[in-house]
Design a protein around this motif. Structure first.
Motif, PDB file in Angstrom:
ATOM      1  N   SER A  89      55.286 -53.725 -11.477  1.00 29.42           N
ATOM      2  CA  SER A  89      55.324 -53.191 -12.923  1.00 29.42           C
ATOM      3  C   SER A  89      56.349 -53.764 -14.299  1.00 29.42           C
ATOM      4  CB  SER A  89      56.715 -51.850 -12.860  1.00 29.42           C
ATOM      5  OG  SER A  89      57.505 -52.779 -11.982  1.00 29.42           O
ATOM      6  N   ASP A  91      59.490 -54.305 -13.744  1.00 31.60           N
ATOM      7  CA  ASP A  91      60.791 -54.290 -13.118  1.00 31.60           C
ATOM      8  C   ASP A  91      61.204 -55.197 -12.265  1.00 31.60           C
ATOM      9  OD1 ASP A  91      63.433 -53.297 -12.462  1.00 31.60           O
ATOM     10  OD2 ASP A  91      63.122 -50.875 -12.817  1.00 31.60           O
ATOM     11  N   GLU A  94      62.680 -53.027  -9.003  1.00 27.62           N
ATOM     12  CA  GLU A  94      61.788 -52.399  -8.236  1.00 27.62           C
ATOM     13  C   GLU A  94      60.109 -53.116  -7.533  1.00 27.62           C
ATOM     14  OE1 GLU A  94      59.717 -48.736  -7.496  1.00 27.62           O
ATOM     15  OE2 GLU A  94      61.316 -49.068  -8.294  1.00 27.62           O
ATOM     16  N   ASP A  95      60.208 -53.682  -8.077  1.00 29.75           N
ATOM     17  CA  ASP A  95      59.219 -54.416  -7.257  1.00 29.75           C
ATOM     18  C   ASP A  95      59.568 -55.282  -6.061  1.00 29.75           C
ATOM     19  OD1 ASP A  95      57.164 -53.700  -9.319  1.00 29.75           O
ATOM     20  OD2 ASP A  95      57.706 -55.008 -10.541  1.00 29.75           O
ATOM     21  N   VAL A  98      59.901 -52.810  -3.497  1.00 29.43           N
ATOM     22  CA  VAL A  98      58.879 -52.063  -3.222  1.00 29.43           C
ATOM     23  C   VAL A  98      57.624 -53.104  -2.287  1.00 29.43           C
ATOM     24  CG1 VAL A  98      56.237 -51.496  -3.715  1.00 29.43           C
ATOM     25  CG2 VAL A  98      58.222 -50.528  -4.963  1.00 29.43           C
ATOM     26  N   GLU A 216      66.202 -48.235   0.772  1.00 30.25           N
ATOM     27  CA  GLU A 216      66.145 -48.417  -0.163  1.00 30.25           C
ATOM     28  C   GLU A 216      66.882 -48.904  -1.508  1.00 30.25           C
ATOM     29  OE1 GLU A 216      62.728 -45.485  -0.970  1.00 30.25           O
ATOM     30  OE2 GLU A 216      61.277 -47.460  -0.339  1.00 30.25           O
ATOM     31  N   ARG A 220      68.187 -51.607  -3.819  1.00 34.17           N
ATOM     32  CA  ARG A 220      67.929 -51.437  -5.369  1.00 34.17           C
ATOM     33  C   ARG A 220      69.583 -51.848  -5.547  1.00 34.17           C
ATOM     34  NH1 ARG A 220      64.052 -47.782  -4.347  1.00 34.17           N
ATOM     35  NH2 ARG A 220      61.951 -48.345  -4.786  1.00 34.17           N
ATOM     36  N   THR A 224      69.923 -54.669  -8.365  1.00 29.74           N
ATOM     37  CA  THR A 224      70.805 -55.063  -9.786  1.00 29.74           C
ATOM     38  C   THR A 224      71.838 -55.517  -9.818  1.00 29.74           C
ATOM     39  OG1 THR A 224      70.121 -52.391  -9.269  1.00 29.74           O
ATOM     40  CG2 THR A 224      71.933 -53.502 -11.185  1.00 29.74           C
TER      41      THR A 224
END
Length: 230
Positions: A89, A91, A94-95, A98, A216, A220, A224
């Motif tokens: 994506s 990001d 996020e990537d 995942v 998850e 994240r 971050t």
């Protein structure tokens, strides 16, 4: 000058001497993984793999020199089950989250991965996963050493949460429950004000099936902080 150590992937699939090959490494690896899935790493031996293949153990050494090499092949085959097909994506948080979720699912499918005594030698599929992880972090300003550290930290979270989820699927008498009860009864506002406050905000309603949601969220949160750090 000492010869550089060789991995199973730096040698030919099979030597040129002897009769025509009846097996290949992929077949041998698949049988070994089946044994490990059913009975753990203790069930994997050259003798047992050969028995499943209907051959003698000596014949397997034409393809794999040691049991450790077989474990390397198994770990790499498992890495190949991590889906890398979807486009990124852009990001990084996020990537990579995942990818971590998919890696954890593979660990849950193959619990023996958690019992490997040492980090397996990185094979072709493991390199594909590492390359994909680095590609996910490419939009960041992190230098390569920090990127590798970040991937290592996320991989550690993968194994930690996979172990926790597997433990919840097959729980023994859980000492953590007794420990939690002890904390609740022993903590006092005078001596342990922060423990008391933390316990007051712990609803205790986190269901076992919510562990993945927690995973998850924490991945994240960690990413971050790492990606946004100077």
């Amino acid at each position: 000058m000492a010869e550089e150590p060789r991995t199973v992937w730096s040698r030919p699939e099979r030597g040129t001497r002897g009769p025509a090959p009846l097996r290949d490494r992929a077949q041998i690896t698949a049988v070994a993984m089946g044994l490990a899935d059913a009975g753990g790493l203790a069930a994997v031996s050259m003798r047992q793999v050969a028995k499943r293949l209907g051959t003698g153990p000596a014949s397997l050494y034409r393809y794999v020199s040691t049991r450790d090499e077989l474990l390397d092949l198994m770990a790499d085959a498992a890495a190949g089950e991590i889906d890398l097909g979807d486009p990124l994506s852009g990001d990084p948080v996020e990537d990579l989250a995942v990818l971590a979720s998919r890696a954890k699912r593979v660990h849950l499918s193959h619990p023996w991965l958690l019992d490997l005594s040492a980090a397996p030698t990185l094979g072709p599929r493991g390199m594909d996963y590492l390359e994909r992880s680095l590609l996910a972090l490419a939009p960041t300003s992190l230098p390569y050493p920090a990127q590798l550290e970040t991937i290592g930290l996320v991989n550690g979270m993968v194994t930690l949460f996979a172990r926790t989820e597997l433990g919840r699927q097959h729980p023994p008498a859980d000492p953590r429950r007794a420990h939690g009860s002890y904390l609740a009864s022993a903590a006092t506002e005078e001596r342990h004000p922060l423990i008391t406050a933390a316990l007051a905000h712990d609803t205790g309603t986190e269901a076992p099936q919510d562990t993945h949601v927690l995973f998850e969220r924490l991945v994240r949160r960690v990413l971050t902080g790492l990606v946004d750090s100077p």
